[in-house]
Scaffold this motif. Sequence first.
Motif: not given
Length: 333
Positions: A161-183
């Motif tokens: 699915l990720v490969q299809v999204a990148e190759e056919r639609f140029g969709i690379i996903g979201l950036e995840v901030d692992p520090n956003a859940e400390g609180a």
Amino acid sequence: MQPRNMSMSGVVDLAAVKAAGEAKAKAEQARAEAARQAAQGGGAGPAAGAVPPSALVFDVDEAGFERDVLQLSAEVPVVLDFWAEWCQPCKQLSPLLERLTVEANGRVVLAKVDVDANQMLMQQFQIQGIPAVFAVVAGQVLPLFQGVVPEQQIRETLAQLVQVAEERFGIIGLEVDPNAEGAAVESAPAEAPAGPHDALLEAAVVALDAGDLGGAVQAYKNVLADDPGNTEAKLGLAQAELLARVQHMNPQAVRAAAAENPRDPAAQIAAADLDLVGGHVEDAFGRLVDTVKVTFGDDRDAVRLRLLELFEVIGADDPRVTAARTALARVLF
């Protein structure tokens, strides 16, 4: 993996491809702006659009489907998990999908659809049984699989699915901030004290996630040997044994044998197992009740006992179990 255009007339007012295209353009503009700022030295820290890991898995309903799925699908592949509270196979699959989504680290997100609360979505996707899993990429639907499947197969499907999204639609996903859940971690309530069998029950769940159905069965049996009334272990054992039975079945062959031999208890029992794993609860129960009607002696006992085992998988409080128990009593007495 062939996409089809999303058409949800009557549920949401779409022009799905147009909406997705507009969202994709905005996402590309945002990425370009972020890259420009980074090149100028303003790229320290996570991007403004970074999301916490908890945002990768969320519930969606008919009212928010366009915003939360179709428009978002221009930025990241959205996996749809159609489930229900009464669906025991869903309770095996959904946690696995959630874990693999978080592990994907923003390359996919998971939108969970409660079919009981969103009947129109279920109809529009033409879902015949649950769990059922689809993906939406740039406003287009990709059917993935139905029923419980092994973890490795899910991993391979998500990678494709990720490969299809990148190759056919140029969709690379979201950036995840692992520090956003400390609180959120700091404010989480204290866990309840561990019970005497929690370690064994956890071992069973780990074994299920790893596809070690034999290990899961044994772990649940170990709990029941010491605590025969343990509800969680009884339910888990019934589910694990069901999955073990269907693991190596050829669905087409099983269903063909059942259709050709309506009085063959073994053929009907195997088909009922497949029905239940696929979310066709009433079909499974009805098939076995009908088989009880036309069998006798040991054959009838075998069918009746399997039906009782399937009741354990769904749970005694489920109204479909109550109805099936009544139907079984009618044909037995």
